[in-house]
Scaffold this motif. Structure first.
Motif, PDB file in Angstrom:
ATOM      1  N   ASP A 146     -11.988  21.778  33.031  1.00 39.66           N
ATOM      2  CA  ASP A 146     -11.974  21.636  31.577  1.00 39.66           C
ATOM      3  C   ASP A 146     -10.725  20.926  31.088  1.00 39.66           C
ATOM      4  O   ASP A 146     -10.610  20.612  29.896  1.00 39.66           O
ATOM      5  N   ALA A 147      -9.793  20.644  31.989  1.00 37.97           N
ATOM      6  CA  ALA A 147      -8.562  19.942  31.621  1.00 37.97           C
ATOM      7  C   ALA A 147      -8.840  18.455  31.454  1.00 37.97           C
ATOM      8  O   ALA A 147      -9.844  17.937  31.960  1.00 37.97           O
ATOM      9  N   PRO A 148      -7.987  17.731  30.731  1.00 32.50           N
ATOM     10  CA  PRO A 148      -8.163  16.271  30.624  1.00 32.50           C
ATOM     11  C   PRO A 148      -8.168  15.626  32.006  1.00 32.50           C
ATOM     12  O   PRO A 148      -7.535  16.115  32.948  1.00 32.50           O
ATOM     13  N   LEU A 149      -8.871  14.483  32.120  1.00 30.91           N
ATOM     14  CA  LEU A 149      -9.064  13.853  33.422  1.00 30.91           C
ATOM     15  C   LEU A 149      -7.741  13.447  34.053  1.00 30.91           C
ATOM     16  O   LEU A 149      -7.541  13.620  35.257  1.00 30.91           O
ATOM     17  N   TYR A 150      -6.823  12.934  33.246  1.00 33.15           N
ATOM     18  CA  TYR A 150      -5.542  12.504  33.812  1.00 33.15           C
ATOM     19  C   TYR A 150      -4.769  13.693  34.361  1.00 33.15           C
ATOM     20  O   TYR A 150      -4.060  13.594  35.376  1.00 33.15           O
ATOM     21  N   GLU A 151      -4.903  14.846  33.690  1.00 34.29           N
ATOM     22  CA  GLU A 151      -4.215  16.047  34.172  1.00 34.29           C
ATOM     23  C   GLU A 151      -4.826  16.534  35.488  1.00 34.29           C
ATOM     24  O   GLU A 151      -4.106  16.938  36.412  1.00 34.29           O
ATOM     25  N   GLN A 152      -6.164  16.485  35.571  1.00 34.60           N
ATOM     26  CA  GLN A 152      -6.825  16.842  36.831  1.00 34.60           C
ATOM     27  C   GLN A 152      -6.371  15.925  37.965  1.00 34.60           C
ATOM     28  O   GLN A 152      -6.144  16.375  39.091  1.00 34.60           O
ATOM     29  N   TYR A 153      -6.239  14.644  37.634  1.00 39.09           N
ATOM     30  CA  TYR A 153      -5.833  13.667  38.650  1.00 39.09           C
ATOM     31  C   TYR A 153      -4.447  13.964  39.203  1.00 39.09           C
ATOM     32  O   TYR A 153      -4.245  14.023  40.417  1.00 39.09           O
ATOM     33  N   PHE A 154      -3.488  14.173  38.319  1.00 44.23           N
ATOM     34  CA  PHE A 154      -2.120  14.419  38.769  1.00 44.23           C
ATOM     35  C   PHE A 154      -2.007  15.759  39.496  1.00 44.23           C
ATOM     36  O   PHE A 154      -1.240  15.888  40.463  1.00 44.23           O
ATOM     37  N   ASP A 155      -2.768  16.763  39.055  1.00 39.03           N
ATOM     38  CA  ASP A 155      -2.761  18.049  39.760  1.00 39.03           C
ATOM     39  C   ASP A 155      -3.310  17.881  41.177  1.00 39.03           C
ATOM     40  O   ASP A 155      -2.757  18.434  42.148  1.00 39.03           O
ATOM     41  N   TYR A 156      -4.397  17.119  41.288  1.00 39.30           N
ATOM     42  CA  TYR A 156      -5.006  16.932  42.611  1.00 39.30           C
ATOM     43  C   TYR A 156      -4.087  16.140  43.534  1.00 39.30           C
ATOM     44  O   TYR A 156      -3.875  16.515  44.692  1.00 39.30           O
ATOM     45  N   MET A 157      -3.524  15.039  43.042  1.00 37.01           N
ATOM     46  CA  MET A 157      -2.673  14.197  43.870  1.00 37.01           C
ATOM     47  C   MET A 157      -1.411  14.934  44.298  1.00 37.01           C
ATOM     48  O   MET A 157      -0.918  14.750  45.423  1.00 37.01           O
ATOM     49  N   PHE A 185      -0.367  15.502  48.452  1.00 36.06           N
ATOM     50  CA  PHE A 185       0.906  15.146  49.078  1.00 36.06           C
ATOM     51  C   PHE A 185       1.478  16.295  49.916  1.00 36.06           C
ATOM     52  O   PHE A 185       2.318  16.059  50.785  1.00 36.06           O
ATOM     53  N   VAL A 186       1.025  17.518  49.667  1.00 36.48           N
ATOM     54  CA  VAL A 186       1.484  18.654  50.478  1.00 36.48           C
ATOM     55  C   VAL A 186       0.373  19.161  51.391  1.00 36.48           C
ATOM     56  O   VAL A 186       0.466  20.256  51.963  1.00 36.48           O
ATOM     57  N   GLY A 187      -0.708  18.366  51.520  1.00 36.10           N
ATOM     58  CA  GLY A 187      -1.784  18.719  52.436  1.00 36.10           C
ATOM     59  C   GLY A 187      -2.816  19.680  51.885  1.00 36.10           C
ATOM     60  O   GLY A 187      -3.600  20.264  52.650  1.00 36.10           O
ATOM     61  N   ASP A 188      -2.852  19.871  50.569  1.00 35.46           N
ATOM     62  CA  ASP A 188      -3.818  20.769  49.937  1.00 35.46           C
ATOM     63  C   ASP A 188      -4.911  19.933  49.274  1.00 35.46           C
ATOM     64  O   ASP A 188      -4.659  19.258  48.274  1.00 35.46           O
ATOM     65  N   PHE A 189      -6.143  19.993  49.835  1.00 35.93           N
ATOM     66  CA  PHE A 189      -7.257  19.224  49.280  1.00 35.93           C
ATOM     67  C   PHE A 189      -8.078  20.025  48.279  1.00 35.93           C
ATOM     68  O   PHE A 189      -9.120  19.557  47.835  1.00 35.93           O
ATOM     69  N   GLY A 190      -7.625  21.216  47.940  1.00 32.68           N
ATOM     70  CA  GLY A 190      -8.308  22.000  46.921  1.00 32.68           C
ATOM     71  C   GLY A 190      -9.463  22.810  47.468  1.00 32.68           C
ATOM     72  O   GLY A 190      -9.814  22.733  48.647  1.00 32.68           O
ATOM     73  N   PRO A 191     -10.111  23.598  46.595  1.00 29.80           N
ATOM     74  CA  PRO A 191     -11.243  24.439  47.015  1.00 29.80           C
ATOM     75  C   PRO A 191     -12.551  23.649  47.012  1.00 29.80           C
ATOM     76  O   PRO A 191     -12.684  22.624  46.344  1.00 29.80           O
ATOM     77  N   SER A 192     -13.494  24.148  47.778  1.00 35.05           N
ATOM     78  CA  SER A 192     -14.832  23.551  47.772  1.00 35.05           C
ATOM     79  C   SER A 192     -15.692  24.263  46.734  1.00 35.05           C
ATOM     80  O   SER A 192     -15.626  25.488  46.589  1.00 35.05           O
ATOM     81  N   PHE A 193     -16.516  23.498  46.012  1.00 34.21           N
ATOM     82  CA  PHE A 193     -17.418  24.097  45.029  1.00 34.21           C
ATOM     83  C   PHE A 193     -18.630  24.728  45.702  1.00 34.21           C
ATOM     84  O   PHE A 193     -19.136  25.749  45.254  1.00 34.21           O
ATOM     85  N   VAL A 244     -11.264  22.934  51.220  1.00 36.60           N
ATOM     86  CA  VAL A 244     -11.683  21.708  51.894  1.00 36.60           C
ATOM     87  C   VAL A 244     -10.949  21.557  53.226  1.00 36.60           C
ATOM     88  O   VAL A 244     -11.531  21.108  54.218  1.00 36.60           O
ATOM     89  N   SER A 245      -9.695  21.957  53.261  1.00 35.00           N
ATOM     90  CA  SER A 245      -8.937  21.889  54.521  1.00 35.00           C
ATOM     91  C   SER A 245      -9.576  22.770  55.588  1.00 35.00           C
ATOM     92  O   SER A 245      -9.633  22.391  56.767  1.00 35.00           O
ATOM     93  N   ASP A 246     -10.078  23.950  55.192  1.00 36.01           N
ATOM     94  CA  ASP A 246     -10.762  24.835  56.146  1.00 36.01           C
ATOM     95  C   ASP A 246     -12.019  24.166  56.704  1.00 36.01           C
ATOM     96  O   ASP A 246     -12.305  24.251  57.910  1.00 36.01           O
ATOM     97  N   LEU A 247     -12.779  23.506  55.834  1.00 39.82           N
ATOM     98  CA  LEU A 247     -14.007  22.844  56.274  1.00 39.82           C
ATOM     99  C   LEU A 247     -13.691  21.675  57.212  1.00 39.82           C
ATOM    100  O   LEU A 247     -14.425  21.431  58.180  1.00 39.82           O
ATOM    101  N   ILE A 248     -12.611  20.948  56.926  1.00 41.64           N
ATOM    102  CA  ILE A 248     -12.210  19.853  57.809  1.00 41.64           C
ATOM    103  C   ILE A 248     -11.833  20.400  59.185  1.00 41.64           C
ATOM    104  O   ILE A 248     -12.226  19.851  60.221  1.00 41.64           O
ATOM    105  N   VAL A 249     -11.092  21.496  59.199  1.00 38.48           N
ATOM    106  CA  VAL A 249     -10.702  22.117  60.469  1.00 38.48           C
ATOM    107  C   VAL A 249     -11.934  22.615  61.221  1.00 38.48           C
ATOM    108  O   VAL A 249     -12.006  22.508  62.461  1.00 38.48           O
ATOM    109  N   ASP A 250     -12.926  23.147  60.516  1.00 43.88           N
ATOM    110  CA  ASP A 250     -14.142  23.642  61.161  1.00 43.88           C
ATOM    111  C   ASP A 250     -14.993  22.508  61.731  1.00 43.88           C
ATOM    112  O   ASP A 250     -15.534  22.622  62.833  1.00 43.88           O
TER     113      ASP A 250
END
Length: 307
Positions: free
Chosen positions: A56-67, A71-79, A86-92
């Motif tokens: 629900d956040a503005p798109l630019y805010e979502q972008y900067f949060d994700y990026m 940079f620290v290796g966190d790809f976020g949660p899977s929906f 997402v990192s767990d799924l990549i490892v699996d």
């Protein structure tokens, strides 16, 4: 050589940033959303989900949060898989995809180099025409057609191999590996033939023959080192392509690898899963291309001065 390697790494960083940025904004342009289903959910439920995942956040805010997380290796949660990141799924999924790619590249190297070298040594004979004709078929027939054809022949008609799975039944890894490696074997065969023909016509090969060296020693010790350089240069993109292109084979043969997660992410509008797998596959392409370049530089000192 270190200067060349560091230069490639410095170029790779902005490339990955551009890939991540374009993917982030392009998937948001696609119709639908991650919580759209056949049964319409209550608006309050959708609102709570979007708030929980920061959609629900503005798109630019979502972008900067994700990026900042990338940079620290966190790809976020899977929906789609709410209990896993997402990192767990990549490892699996990565070990299975990597194993499939390993078998495929081994098949491609062994079959491709043998066929290409044989065709070069037996130029304009049946040992040249037949392998190169098969190689042309391998280049022209796409993977999504080759897989069902092999299943039809070896699983349905001959009942020799399983139709799907990975490590569940005896022989279930054979057809996926052949399907994925066949096209690359065809490319390697043609590259091997062309490289060997070029080297076999050079002066130092004629000198070696004039000295009375055996043909086997000339081919193995002198000709193959230079003749197979195009193959070595091709292996980097090939391995990256095998990892990135495995999603078709994994879907056909129902293999629980990283490629299937990528397809599921696209079908379910799982933004984080699509982003994470895309960035990971892009990093693998850059990494294996770099490894291939380093090997070429080691085997061919002339390339260092040219670079």
């Amino acid at each position: 050589m270190l200067k060349i390697v560091f230069g490639r790494i410095l170029v790779a960083i902005p490339v990955l940033i551009v890939v991540a940025s374009l993917t982030f904004f392009f998937i948001r342009l696609a119709p639908g959303g991650p919580f759209d289903t056949d049964r319409a959910a209550e608006p309050q439920v959708i609102k709570n989900l979007e708030e929980a995942y920061n959609l629900d956040a503005p798109l630019y805010e979502q972008y900067f949060d994700y990026m900042s997380g990338v940079f620290v290796g966190d790809f976020g949660p899977s929906f789609k898989y709410p209990r896993k990141t997402v990192s767990d799924l990549i490892v699996d999924g990565l070990p299975i995809t990597f194993e499939l790619a390993l078998y495929a590249i081994l098949i491609a190297i062994l079959v491709g180099i043998f066929s290409g070298v044989l065709a070069a040594l037996k130029r304009n004979t049946v040992f040249d025409y037949v392998p190169m004709s098969i190689a042309m078929i391998g280049i022209c027939v796409p993977t999504f057609l080759m897989g069902p054809l092999l299943v039809q022949i070896f699983s349905i008609n001959l009942d020799l191999l399983p139709t799907q799975g990975w490590g569940e039944r005896s022989g279930d890894k054979i057809l996926p590996s052949i399907t994925l490696g066949f096209a690359y074997a065809a490319y390697i065969a043609r590259l091997s033939r062309g490289g060997m023909l070029e080297v076999l016509g050079q002066d130092f090969i004629r000198t070696a023959r004039a000295k009375g060296l055996s043909e086997t020693r000339i081919v193995i010790k002198h000709a193959m080192q230079g003749g197979l350089l195009p193959v070595v240069a091709f292996l980097g993109p090939a391995i990256a392509g095998l990892l990135g292109g495995s999603f078709v084979v994994e879907t056909i043969f129902n293999i629980p690898g990283l490629g299937r997660f990528y397809v599921e992410g696209a079908l379910n509008r799982d933004y984080m899963l699509i982003l994470g797998t895309t960035i990971f596959f892009s990093a693998m392409i850059i990494f294996f291309n770099l490894i291939s370049d380093i090997i070429v530089l080691i085997l061919n000192p002339k390339a260092r001065t040219e670079s």
